[in-house]
Structure formats: C-alpha cells, structure tokens
Motif scaffolding. Structure first.
Motif, PDB file in Angstrom:
ATOM      1  N   LYS A   8       0.716  -1.257  -0.082  1.00 26.27           N
ATOM      2  CA  LYS A   8      -0.119  -0.158   0.149  1.00 26.27           C
ATOM      3  C   LYS A   8       0.841   1.380   0.024  1.00 26.27           C
ATOM      4  CE  LYS A   8      -3.709  -2.137   2.139  1.00 26.27           C
ATOM      5  NZ  LYS A   8      -4.803  -2.110   3.492  1.00 26.27           N
ATOM      6  N   THR A   9       2.170   1.039   0.774  1.00 33.52           N
ATOM      7  CA  THR A   9       2.789   2.437   0.696  1.00 33.52           C
ATOM      8  C   THR A   9       4.218   2.152   0.165  1.00 33.52           C
ATOM      9  OG1 THR A   9       3.541   1.886   2.924  1.00 33.52           O
ATOM     10  CG2 THR A   9       1.728   3.365   2.507  1.00 33.52           C
ATOM     11  N   ARG A  10       4.968   3.088  -0.393  1.00 32.99           N
ATOM     12  CA  ARG A  10       6.544   2.857  -0.659  1.00 32.99           C
ATOM     13  C   ARG A  10       7.027   4.234  -0.600  1.00 32.99           C
ATOM     14  NH1 ARG A  10       7.696   4.441  -5.873  1.00 32.99           N
ATOM     15  NH2 ARG A  10       5.804   4.719  -7.172  1.00 32.99           N
ATOM     16  N   LEU A  11       8.457   4.279  -0.472  1.00 37.12           N
ATOM     17  CA  LEU A  11       9.111   5.561  -0.428  1.00 37.12           C
ATOM     18  C   LEU A  11       9.114   5.975  -1.907  1.00 37.12           C
ATOM     19  CD1 LEU A  11      10.876   7.454   1.244  1.00 37.12           C
ATOM     20  CD2 LEU A  11      12.775   6.032   0.709  1.00 37.12           C
ATOM     21  N   SER A  51      11.209  37.301 -21.275  1.00 37.44           N
ATOM     22  CA  SER A  51      10.987  35.940 -22.227  1.00 37.44           C
ATOM     23  C   SER A  51      11.631  34.944 -21.689  1.00 37.44           C
ATOM     24  CB  SER A  51      11.786  36.617 -23.629  1.00 37.44           C
ATOM     25  OG  SER A  51      13.062  36.908 -23.165  1.00 37.44           O
ATOM     26  N   PHE A  52      12.164  34.790 -20.413  1.00 44.47           N
ATOM     27  CA  PHE A  52      12.758  33.827 -19.790  1.00 44.47           C
ATOM     28  C   PHE A  52      11.881  32.478 -19.727  1.00 44.47           C
ATOM     29  CE2 PHE A  52      13.946  30.925 -16.209  1.00 44.47           C
ATOM     30  CZ  PHE A  52      15.578  30.955 -16.427  1.00 44.47           C
ATOM     31  N   LYS A  53      12.320  31.376 -20.172  1.00 48.02           N
ATOM     32  CA  LYS A  53      11.527  30.193 -19.903  1.00 48.02           C
ATOM     33  C   LYS A  53      12.702  29.089 -19.403  1.00 48.02           C
ATOM     34  CE  LYS A  53      11.941  28.738 -25.036  1.00 48.02           C
ATOM     35  NZ  LYS A  53      11.174  28.398 -25.901  1.00 48.02           N
ATOM     36  N   ALA A  54      11.909  28.090 -18.767  1.00 54.34           N
ATOM     37  CA  ALA A  54      12.894  27.055 -18.021  1.00 54.34           C
ATOM     38  C   ALA A  54      11.992  25.902 -17.703  1.00 54.34           C
ATOM     39  CB  ALA A  54      13.639  27.408 -16.886  1.00 54.34           C
ATOM     40  N   GLY A  55      12.692  24.786 -17.415  1.00 52.85           N
ATOM     41  CA  GLY A  55      11.881  23.803 -17.030  1.00 52.85           C
ATOM     42  C   GLY A  55      12.769  22.611 -16.507  1.00 52.85           C
ATOM     43  N   LEU A  56      12.397  21.762 -15.763  1.00 51.42           N
ATOM     44  CA  LEU A  56      13.164  20.674 -15.188  1.00 51.42           C
ATOM     45  C   LEU A  56      12.213  19.588 -14.553  1.00 51.42           C
ATOM     46  CD1 LEU A  56      13.078  20.088 -11.721  1.00 51.42           C
ATOM     47  CD2 LEU A  56      14.648  22.259 -12.120  1.00 51.42           C
ATOM     48  N   THR A  57      12.596  18.089 -14.590  1.00 54.28           N
ATOM     49  CA  THR A  57      11.973  17.103 -13.815  1.00 54.28           C
ATOM     50  C   THR A  57      13.059  16.316 -13.241  1.00 54.28           C
ATOM     51  OG1 THR A  57      10.380  17.068 -15.814  1.00 54.28           O
ATOM     52  CG2 THR A  57      10.989  14.843 -14.232  1.00 54.28           C
ATOM     53  N   GLY A  58      12.732  16.260 -11.945  1.00 57.44           N
ATOM     54  CA  GLY A  58      13.765  15.636 -11.224  1.00 57.44           C
ATOM     55  C   GLY A  58      13.248  14.776 -10.195  1.00 57.44           C
ATOM     56  N   TYR A  59      14.232  13.644  -9.746  1.00 56.34           N
ATOM     57  CA  TYR A  59      13.754  12.772  -8.634  1.00 56.34           C
ATOM     58  C   TYR A  59      14.832  12.696  -7.414  1.00 56.34           C
ATOM     59  CZ  TYR A  59      11.446  10.647 -12.848  1.00 56.34           C
ATOM     60  OH  TYR A  59      10.612  10.427 -13.765  1.00 56.34           O
ATOM     61  N   ASN A  60      14.287  12.397  -6.382  1.00 54.33           N
ATOM     62  CA  ASN A  60      15.086  12.266  -5.043  1.00 54.33           C
ATOM     63  C   ASN A  60      15.300  10.856  -4.907  1.00 54.33           C
ATOM     64  OD1 ASN A  60      16.128  12.235  -2.629  1.00 54.33           O
ATOM     65  ND2 ASN A  60      15.201  14.128  -1.844  1.00 54.33           N
ATOM     66  N   ALA A 181      14.925   5.888 -12.609  1.00 54.06           N
ATOM     67  CA  ALA A 181      14.632   6.329 -11.318  1.00 54.06           C
ATOM     68  C   ALA A 181      12.885   6.153 -10.904  1.00 54.06           C
ATOM     69  CB  ALA A 181      14.704   7.861 -11.342  1.00 54.06           C
ATOM     70  N   PRO A 182      11.926   6.088 -11.806  1.00 58.46           N
ATOM     71  CA  PRO A 182      10.604   5.856 -11.439  1.00 58.46           C
ATOM     72  C   PRO A 182      10.499   4.455 -11.020  1.00 58.46           C
ATOM     73  CG  PRO A 182      10.508   7.046 -13.545  1.00 58.46           C
ATOM     74  CD  PRO A 182      12.258   6.660 -13.219  1.00 58.46           C
ATOM     75  N   ALA A 183      11.345   3.353 -11.363  1.00 59.48           N
ATOM     76  CA  ALA A 183      10.965   2.011 -11.099  1.00 59.48           C
ATOM     77  C   ALA A 183      11.799   1.653  -9.752  1.00 59.48           C
ATOM     78  CB  ALA A 183      11.517   1.379 -12.286  1.00 59.48           C
ATOM     79  N   LEU A 184      12.630   2.691  -9.245  1.00 56.02           N
ATOM     80  CA  LEU A 184      13.387   1.874  -8.036  1.00 56.02           C
ATOM     81  C   LEU A 184      12.391   2.013  -6.684  1.00 56.02           C
ATOM     82  CD1 LEU A 184      16.564   4.052  -8.287  1.00 56.02           C
ATOM     83  CD2 LEU A 184      16.051   1.777  -9.123  1.00 56.02           C
ATOM     84  N   ASP A 185      12.460   0.852  -5.906  1.00 57.30           N
ATOM     85  CA  ASP A 185      12.063   0.796  -4.765  1.00 57.30           C
ATOM     86  C   ASP A 185      12.989   1.192  -3.563  1.00 57.30           C
ATOM     87  OD1 ASP A 185      13.551  -1.266  -4.446  1.00 57.30           O
ATOM     88  OD2 ASP A 185      11.988  -2.816  -4.552  1.00 57.30           O
ATOM     89  N   VAL A 186      12.946   1.146  -2.419  1.00 58.89           N
ATOM     90  CA  VAL A 186      13.715   1.787  -1.426  1.00 58.89           C
ATOM     91  C   VAL A 186      15.087   1.293  -1.263  1.00 58.89           C
ATOM     92  CG1 VAL A 186      13.662   1.888   1.313  1.00 58.89           C
ATOM     93  CG2 VAL A 186      11.681   2.292   0.080  1.00 58.89           C
TER      94      VAL A 186
END
Length: 361
Positions: A8-11, A51-60, A181-186
């Motif tokens: 039910k839960t995970r990190l 006119s500044f634009k930026a973006g990021l996607t990250g994982y801890n 990264a999205p597939a990693l468990d604890v």
C-alpha cells in the motif's frame, strides 16, 4: 509473503516537475525561490526576464537528486551569503547536452562546453553565466562521497572533458539513473545512491590532470585537514581559529588564507554548526530531543544566540522548522505546479528523504 505489487505504501522517488513559461513573472519568481538554497539566479538581464523560460524534472533517490532540465540564458551565483543561509552540503555534477557556460571558481575562470562534466562543491563559492541550455545534473551529499574520495576539496571546479571515455561512462550512468528512477523501490534507491557515489569517485579521481593536482595538492590537503577537524569538533565550544592553530600546528595567517575563499574560518565554523543543527532538527529520530540539547551538541552555549543565528540563516526558528518537517507527507499538489517549487527547496535542504507516499500503480 505479500507480493510487491500489492504493497500500500512505498518510499517515492519524489518526482518533481517545474516549469516557467515565457512572460510569466510569477512563475519566474517561484523559480528563483526554488533555486535559492543553491544559487542566487537571474535572467541574463532585467529585460530578458520577460522572455525567460525554463523547466526541469527531477527525482530524489535516498538523498541523491538527479535532474533533467533546460533554461534560457541565466546567471547563477553561490556566494558566502548563499552558503550561510542554506544547509546544502552536497557535490553537484552537471553535463550540458546543448549550450554551455562560463564558470568562475573563486577567481579562476573556465569555459564549459557541451559534453563536459563539471563539479561544484556547494559549500564553496562559484558563479556561472550560461547561454540557453539543456542539461542533466546529479547532486550527491558530501557524506556519501567522503568514504570514496581522499580529498573532496579537489573536486570543486573540476572539469571532465567531453572527449574523455571516462566522461562518457559517467554521463551514460547519469542518463540511465534518470531513466530508471521511477521504477526504483527503497532498497534499490539506496543501492543506486551508493553505487553512483562510488562510480563518481572512481571516474573523477582517475581523470585528475596530474599537473593540476601537483600544483594544488599541498593547499587542498591542508584545507581538507582543517575542514575534517572542524566537522569532528563542532560540539566543542572552544572551536575557533586559536583551537585549530594549536591542534593542527598551523599559523593564524595560513589558516586565514586557507579559509578566505570560504568566507573566513569563523564564518565557516558557524555555517557548519548551523548546518548540522538543521539536519538534527529535521531528523525524525531526534524528534524528542530538546532544542537546547541540539544547540549544545553543535557547540552553542547560549540558546538565545543559537535561536537568533538559526533564524537568521534558515528563515525559521528550530521549533518552527521541526513542526514543518514533521507535518503531513507530500501529496500530489506538492509534486507539480506551485507546490513543486517548495518541494525542490526542501529537497535541496535534505528534509524530504524519508517521505512516504501512497503508491500510484
């Protein structure tokens, strides 16, 4: 035994997505705020903000942060004041797939080109002037690298040229870490964090230019010795310039020269004490410890002085920070939109490493 799919839960790896649309002044201000623990940032000019634009996607991933991002031309500065305000005690590695920057490391300038990997020590000053770019950045705690690197100070400003085979191996690992990264468990997160730290240390150390190392080794080793002594004796109220001179057998003049790039030895000691206090306050295993006890553990003999210095540096009192850090777990609103900027700020302070989320299978 219950199968993994039914847990039910995970990190969560805490995926965060941020973006700034050109012409959105509010998003631009949020972007600057989200980056404030590591840099004072601004667009190339006041006019360019529109006119500044930026973006990021990250994982801890268990205190290791991997970020894929892009940005319009910008200026980034990590000053003594920025360092003092934050509790960031990390080493960053960045590689540009497009664009580049001019890097200033404590008075030494270098050009960063696409494909180069450059290292920055977040406890030391730096400045970058970047063109429009796409990049990937890996941020690791010093404590994770320390067992593998004899002299962490030698990494600050280090550049691995894009043509180096070892550079290619490290860049490939960064891309793979981001992809998986999205597939990693604890357990996987912790294993990936440790393995990444060992790989970074091995490849970076193997690529050190011999002449550069010879010219810097004496000063770097001395500074590293001083920094290790400081971290080992932060609890001692007597810690200061005279204490270090007596323990290490160095003159006061030499000690001051060593710490001049870091804002001075006394300021550095205060910064490290407040950084350690921050980490203890947000650590759930110390939730029952009195603030006065934490202050004493970090070398403060006067609780009023400690509280005032803590608020000045971190913007909140130790008690207020403890309440915030033990509040409800992150929900979806904190992983996208405006909330994500606050989450990024907390990430970089190291306070979200243990957040538990409901699994969204």
């Amino acid at each position: 035994m219950e199968p993994p799919a039914s847990r039910k839960t995970r990190l969560s790896p805490n995926k965060v997505s941020l973006s700034v649309n050109a012409g959105n002044a509010r998003e631009f201000d949020l972007w600057r705020s989200g980056y404030s623990p590591i840099y004072e940032m601004d667009a190339e000019s006041v006019a360019a903000r529109s006119s500044f634009k930026a973006g990021l996607t990250g994982y801890n991933l268990a205190d290791v942060v991997i970020i894929d991002g892009y940005s319009s031309a910008e200026r980034l500065r990590r000053t003594a004041q920025t360092i003092a305000r934050s509790s960031v005690d990390h080493i960053s590695l960045t590689v540009y797939s497009e664009g580049g920057s001019t890097l200033d490391i404590e008075g030494r300038a270098a050009e960063i080109r696409p494909g180069d990997i450059f290292f920055l020590d977040m406890t030391r000053c730096s400045a970058l002037r970047a063109s429009d770019y796409k990049s990937m950045t890996l941020i690791l705690p010093r404590t994770l690298l320390a067992p593998h690197v004899a002299n962490l100070d030698s990494l600050h400003g280090k550049i691995l040229p894009g043509a180096s085979p070892l550079n290619e191996m490290l860049a490939a690992h960064m891309r793979m870490l981001y992809t998986k990264a999205p597939a990693l468990d604890v357990p996987d997160m912790h294993a990936a964090a440790r393995g990444t730290a060992a790989l970074v240390a091995t490849l970076a150390g193997a690529s050190v230019d011999g002449r550069e190392l010879i010219s810097q080794v004496a000063v770097s080793a001395s500074l590293d010795t001083c920094r290790r002594m400081i971290d080992a004796t932060l609890h001692d109220p007597a810690l200061g310039p005279e204490f270090l001179c007596n323990r290490l057998g160095v003159s006061r003049a030499k000690l001051y020269r060593l710490f001049e790039p870091l804002g001075g030895v006394s300021q550095y000691i205060q910064q490290r004490r407040l950084m350690r206090a921050y980490r203890i306050v947000v650590d759930p295993t110390h939730a029952g410890e009195r603030i006065s006890t934490i202050a004493a553990r970090c070398g403060f003999t006067n609780i009023s002085v400690f509280n005032r210095a803590f608020r000045q540096t971190h913007g909140v009192s130790p008690t207020e920070l403890r309440i915030v850090s033990t509040s409800a777990a992150l929900d979806d609103s904190e992983l996208s939109g405006d909330g994500a900027f606050r989450t990024m700020k907390r990430w970089l302070h190291g306070s979200d490493a243990g957040v538990t989320l409901s699994a969204a299978e």
